[in-house]
Design a protein around this motif. Structure first.
Motif, PDB file in Angstrom:
ATOM      1  N   ARG A  79      86.261  -9.275 -32.063  1.00 27.00           N
ATOM      2  CA  ARG A  79      85.527  -9.319 -30.685  1.00 27.00           C
ATOM      3  C   ARG A  79      84.498  -8.280 -30.972  1.00 27.00           C
ATOM      4  O   ARG A  79      83.455  -7.903 -30.202  1.00 27.00           O
ATOM      5  CB  ARG A  79      86.489  -9.029 -29.712  1.00 27.00           C
ATOM      6  N   MET A  84      78.667 -11.017 -27.205  1.00 30.91           N
ATOM      7  CA  MET A  84      78.668 -12.401 -26.447  1.00 30.91           C
ATOM      8  C   MET A  84      77.941 -12.289 -25.336  1.00 30.91           C
ATOM      9  O   MET A  84      77.657 -11.508 -24.488  1.00 30.91           O
ATOM     10  CB  MET A  84      80.144 -13.045 -26.087  1.00 30.91           C
ATOM     11  N   LEU A  91      77.733  -9.587 -15.404  1.00 25.18           N
ATOM     12  CA  LEU A  91      77.676  -8.007 -15.540  1.00 25.18           C
ATOM     13  C   LEU A  91      78.834  -7.574 -14.507  1.00 25.18           C
ATOM     14  O   LEU A  91      79.313  -8.343 -13.794  1.00 25.18           O
ATOM     15  CB  LEU A  91      76.481  -7.536 -14.954  1.00 25.18           C
ATOM     16  N   PHE A  92      79.467  -6.349 -14.630  1.00 19.93           N
ATOM     17  CA  PHE A  92      80.250  -5.944 -13.530  1.00 19.93           C
ATOM     18  C   PHE A  92      79.637  -5.255 -12.491  1.00 19.93           C
ATOM     19  O   PHE A  92      79.027  -4.236 -12.568  1.00 19.93           O
ATOM     20  CB  PHE A  92      81.059  -4.729 -14.216  1.00 19.93           C
ATOM     21  N   HIS A  94      80.420  -3.760  -9.947  1.00 21.69           N
ATOM     22  CA  HIS A  94      80.724  -2.457  -9.123  1.00 21.69           C
ATOM     23  C   HIS A  94      80.200  -1.281  -9.908  1.00 21.69           C
ATOM     24  O   HIS A  94      80.394  -0.274  -9.499  1.00 21.69           O
ATOM     25  CB  HIS A  94      82.473  -2.370  -8.756  1.00 21.69           C
ATOM     26  N   LEU A  95      79.592  -1.655 -11.175  1.00 27.51           N
ATOM     27  CA  LEU A  95      79.060  -0.247 -11.980  1.00 27.51           C
ATOM     28  C   LEU A  95      77.855  -0.573 -11.987  1.00 27.51           C
ATOM     29  O   LEU A  95      77.000  -1.691 -11.866  1.00 27.51           O
ATOM     30  CB  LEU A  95      79.708  -0.681 -13.295  1.00 27.51           C
ATOM     31  N   LEU A 103      80.236   2.084 -20.364  1.00 22.34           N
ATOM     32  CA  LEU A 103      81.881   2.021 -20.217  1.00 22.34           C
ATOM     33  C   LEU A 103      82.593   1.032 -21.211  1.00 22.34           C
ATOM     34  O   LEU A 103      83.504   1.654 -21.433  1.00 22.34           O
ATOM     35  CB  LEU A 103      82.001   1.614 -18.602  1.00 22.34           C
ATOM     36  N   PRO A 104      81.907  -0.117 -21.533  1.00 18.98           N
ATOM     37  CA  PRO A 104      82.637  -0.793 -22.556  1.00 18.98           C
ATOM     38  C   PRO A 104      82.937  -0.264 -23.873  1.00 18.98           C
ATOM     39  O   PRO A 104      84.076  -0.254 -24.653  1.00 18.98           O
ATOM     40  CB  PRO A 104      81.743  -2.286 -22.608  1.00 18.98           C
ATOM     41  N   ILE A 106      82.904   3.169 -23.955  1.00 16.61           N
ATOM     42  CA  ILE A 106      84.142   4.199 -24.021  1.00 16.61           C
ATOM     43  C   ILE A 106      85.514   3.563 -24.008  1.00 16.61           C
ATOM     44  O   ILE A 106      86.579   4.117 -24.515  1.00 16.61           O
ATOM     45  CB  ILE A 106      84.028   5.051 -22.650  1.00 16.61           C
ATOM     46  N   LEU A 107      85.638   2.540 -23.503  1.00 14.69           N
ATOM     47  CA  LEU A 107      86.977   1.713 -23.282  1.00 14.69           C
ATOM     48  C   LEU A 107      87.352   1.338 -24.401  1.00 14.69           C
ATOM     49  O   LEU A 107      88.624   1.126 -24.883  1.00 14.69           O
ATOM     50  CB  LEU A 107      87.175   0.678 -22.023  1.00 14.69           C
ATOM     51  N   SER A 108      86.517   0.401 -25.124  1.00 26.08           N
ATOM     52  CA  SER A 108      86.865  -0.399 -26.195  1.00 26.08           C
ATOM     53  C   SER A 108      86.874   0.393 -27.755  1.00 26.08           C
ATOM     54  O   SER A 108      87.749   0.084 -28.714  1.00 26.08           O
ATOM     55  CB  SER A 108      86.346  -1.629 -26.363  1.00 26.08           C
ATOM     56  N   LYS A 110      86.442   4.087 -27.745  1.00 26.05           N
ATOM     57  CA  LYS A 110      86.753   5.325 -27.429  1.00 26.05           C
ATOM     58  C   LYS A 110      85.420   6.425 -27.901  1.00 26.05           C
ATOM     59  O   LYS A 110      85.526   7.541 -28.216  1.00 26.05           O
ATOM     60  CB  LYS A 110      88.084   5.646 -28.305  1.00 26.05           C
ATOM     61  N   ARG A 152      74.101  -4.808 -23.089  1.00 24.30           N
ATOM     62  CA  ARG A 152      75.489  -4.382 -23.111  1.00 24.30           C
ATOM     63  C   ARG A 152      76.165  -4.926 -24.276  1.00 24.30           C
ATOM     64  O   ARG A 152      76.938  -4.164 -24.811  1.00 24.30           O
ATOM     65  CB  ARG A 152      76.186  -4.947 -21.924  1.00 24.30           C
ATOM     66  N   ALA A 153      75.878  -6.223 -24.567  1.00 28.39           N
ATOM     67  CA  ALA A 153      76.491  -6.790 -25.750  1.00 28.39           C
ATOM     68  C   ALA A 153      76.160  -5.688 -27.017  1.00 28.39           C
ATOM     69  O   ALA A 153      76.837  -5.683 -28.097  1.00 28.39           O
ATOM     70  CB  ALA A 153      76.369  -8.189 -26.111  1.00 28.39           C
ATOM     71  N   MET A 156      77.652  -2.393 -28.451  1.00 32.13           N
ATOM     72  CA  MET A 156      78.988  -2.495 -29.199  1.00 32.13           C
ATOM     73  C   MET A 156      78.465  -2.711 -30.607  1.00 32.13           C
ATOM     74  O   MET A 156      79.433  -2.864 -31.398  1.00 32.13           O
ATOM     75  CB  MET A 156      79.690  -3.622 -28.775  1.00 32.13           C
TER      76      MET A 156
END
Lengths: 245, 360
Positions: A79, A84, A91-92, A94-95, A103-104, A106-108, A110, A152-153, A156
């Motif tokens: 992934r 994708m 899209l999220f 609330h952001l 954020l992705p 940071i979350l996936s 770090k 966003r994709a 990553m």
């Protein structure tokens, strides 16, 4: 050239419905491959199997040489390799646009926040939407939202980009801005696998076109040969319907 | 044609005031009935108004001054400390007042979405510890006060905020389990939610406060206030779980797929992507549950916990005063109203913020 995606003997069932039948195909690094075919032919299911949004029932999938299986670590690795883009953007809501991209990371992975935000700004700039960075997705047009989803994709830093009908949910006047972004991405050398009904895009960008029908790959050919002299009777019928419409 | 256009606004302006008022109040049959009904209600309220304001006693030298009829507001002033702090030792009541202050500050900080995160949770842990130390004492030179002496507003606020605050994580876990793919977890969640929702709160409080100690070994002494808090928490968790589940159900599957495709781990997806959206969708029923739970804390008087309502009730039994229970209840009702209306206003403010985000 190395192989980016390799699929052998892929089969997928939804209950008793045989959605994918013995799929064999591959995508080389740097190659652009377009999958087309009528609705319900299994195009989206195929692309969703590649990053396991759908589990496959039989066959082997390798992405960047990593074998997809029950190993969770392999799944996370795949992934990270494959970005994708969805039909409905996803899209999220609330952001903010910037947070959607930062954020992705940071979350996936770090990534530290300042670095993640820098990266987000850089890719938002590349899809020419940096001026909307502080807005929420609901405040943007469909075309703008899809460009944010592409950024966003890309944040990553994937080696492969998967597009699942990226323009199908857009109003006609917005399709071009998204296709232009995708053409630029292709010109930059990104490996791309695109499910689309945009035959103009396929002709312009694709190295090869995969034609699917009823869960099977019918024909794989370079775009010139596919559009001008399709070999299989079923592709001929599909293309003749497109021309008539 | 032209003349009618010219004269009709002119005519309307000239229609006499009396006629316009008559039309507004008796324009049709329904309007006339509503007008008469309203007048009737207002007339019926005149004695209550007279009692509460005109005949009321605001200051009296001795309780005897209140015996001439009319509301005895002076009683509230005289018993204020008993109503607000219950049996808490008078010389230590500054501590209880400080606890109320700490709760209000914490709640106000929590109401600010900017601060939401791990640091706020840590602050709550510190805040709760501070409140318990202040209330219970026994260290740092504070004389110990047993929980049986706690009472009034601090108890009401502590029970309300702590039961809601502690119920929330349980509610989220129950809701996720009920929606999840693990059959055993789902069965347990459904069982717990349905059992607790099927019990009356009074019954749950009774079991926690009175029956439980009979079954537990004698050396397992959990404080009665603590057991009451546990009962309220369990009750709130079951209701909140169903509210949160409603929010989860409204979340498009594409959101989770996008998070998966981006390689975001499951629990981070839940915390950063799923829950914020699910909760935003259910702010009205969430507000509803919060308000109901604030008022439900008053039921603890059944098991002898001395909350604000019990304190007011016992204050009103002082024989020196002319049975001023109406005044005591109205005063307590006003405090509940302020708290609940505050929650309601806050939820409207949150919703306005969310709506603004979806407008271009």
């Amino acid at each position: 050239m190395t192989t980016a995606i390799e699929v052998q003997g892929l089969n997928k069932y939804f209950g008793s419905y045989h959605a994918l039948r013995n799929i064999d195909f591959h995508v080389e690094s740097g190659e652009r491959v377009v999958i087309c075919g009528p609705s319900g032919s299994g195009k989206s299911t195929l692309i969703r199997c590649l990053n396991q949004l759908e589990r496959h029932d039989a066959g082997e999938i390798r992405v960047s040489g990593i074998l997809l299986g029950d190993n969770v670590r392999n799944l996370d690795a795949i992934r990270r390799e494959a970005g994708m883009v969805f039909q409905h953007f996803n899209l999220f809501p609330h952001l903010t646009v910037l947070e959607n991209c930062a954020l992705p990371q940071i979350l996936s992975r770090k990534t530290p926040r300042p670095e993640a935000e820098n990266c987000a700004r850089q890719y938002l700039d590349r899809v020419r939407i940096l001026d909307q960075a502080e807005k929420f997705p609901g405040q943007l047009s469909g075309g703008q939202q899809q460009r944010v989803a592409i950024a966003r994709a890309l944040c990553m830093e994937p080696r492969i980009m998967l597009f699942d009908e990226p323009t199908s949910a857009l109003d006609p006047e917005m399709i071009h801005e998204v296709l232009d972004t995708m053409v630029e991405l292709a010109e930059g050398g990104m490996t791309m696998l695109v499910v689309t009904h945009e035959m103009g895009f396929a002709r312009q960008v694709a190295d090869r076109v995969v034609y699917m029908e009823a869960g099977e790959i019918v024909e794989i050919a370079p775009p010139d040969r596919f559009f001008d002299a399709p070999a299989d009777e079923r592709s001929q019928r599909f293309l003749s319907k497109l021309v008539r419409n | 044609m032209q003349s009618t256009v010219m004269t009709s606004p002119h005519l309307r302006r000239k229609s006499p005031l009396v006629l316009r008022i008559a039309k507004a109040f008796f324009g049709d049959l329904l309007g006339a009935c509503l007008t008469l009904l309203s007048v009737g209600i207002l007339l019926a309220l005149v004695p209550a108004f007279k009692w509460a304001f005109i005949d009321a006693h605001w200051y009296v030298a001795t309780p005897q001054g209140c015996f001439s009829g009319g509301a005895c507001w002076a009683f509230i002033g005289s018993k204020l400390r008993l109503i607000l702090f219950g049996l808490y030792p008078p010389e230590e009541q500054w501590r209880a007042a400080l606890v109320v202050g700490v709760i209000l500050i914490m709640v106000l900080l929590t109401a600010w979405p900017r601060l939401w995160g791990a640091r706020l949770l840590a602050l709550w842990a510190v805040g709760i510890a501070l409140m318990l130390v202040l209330m219970a004492g026994g260290i740092a030179g504070l004389p110990p006060v047993p929980t049986s002496k706690w009472g009034g507003l601090p108890v009401t606020l502590l029970l309300a905020t702590l039961s809601l605050g502690m119920a929330f994580p349980f509610a989220v876990i129950l809701a996720l389990a009920r929606r999840g793919s693990l059959p055993i977890a789902r069965a347990i969640a459904i069982f717990l939610i349905e059992i607790v929702r099927g019990l009356p709160l009074v019954g749950l409080l009774f079991v926690a406060a009175i029956l439980l100690p009979l079954f537990l070994p004698a050396d397992w002494t959990i404080d009665k206030l603590g057991r009451t808090l546990a009962a309220l928490t369990i009750f709130a968790a079951a209701y909140l779980a169903e509210v949160v589940r409603g929010g989860l159900q409204g979340l498009p599957s594409g959101q989770i797929e996008a998070a998966q495709a981006l390689g975001i781990p499951y629990w981070k997806t839940v915390w950063h992507i799923v829950l914020p959206q699910a909760i935003q969708k259910v702010i009205p029923p969430l507000t509803n549950t919060a308000i109901v739970m604030v008022k439900n804390t008053s039921l603890v008087l059944i098991v002898g916990v001395f909350d604000m309502l019990s304190a007011a009730r016992s204050a009103a039994t002082d024989p020196a005063w002319p049975a001023p229970s109406k005044e005591a209840y109205l005063f307590v009702a006003a405090i509940y109203l302020v708290i609940c209306y505050g929650i309601s206003l806050y939820s409207r403010h949150l919703e306005a913020g969310i709506n603004a985000r979806n407008r271009s």
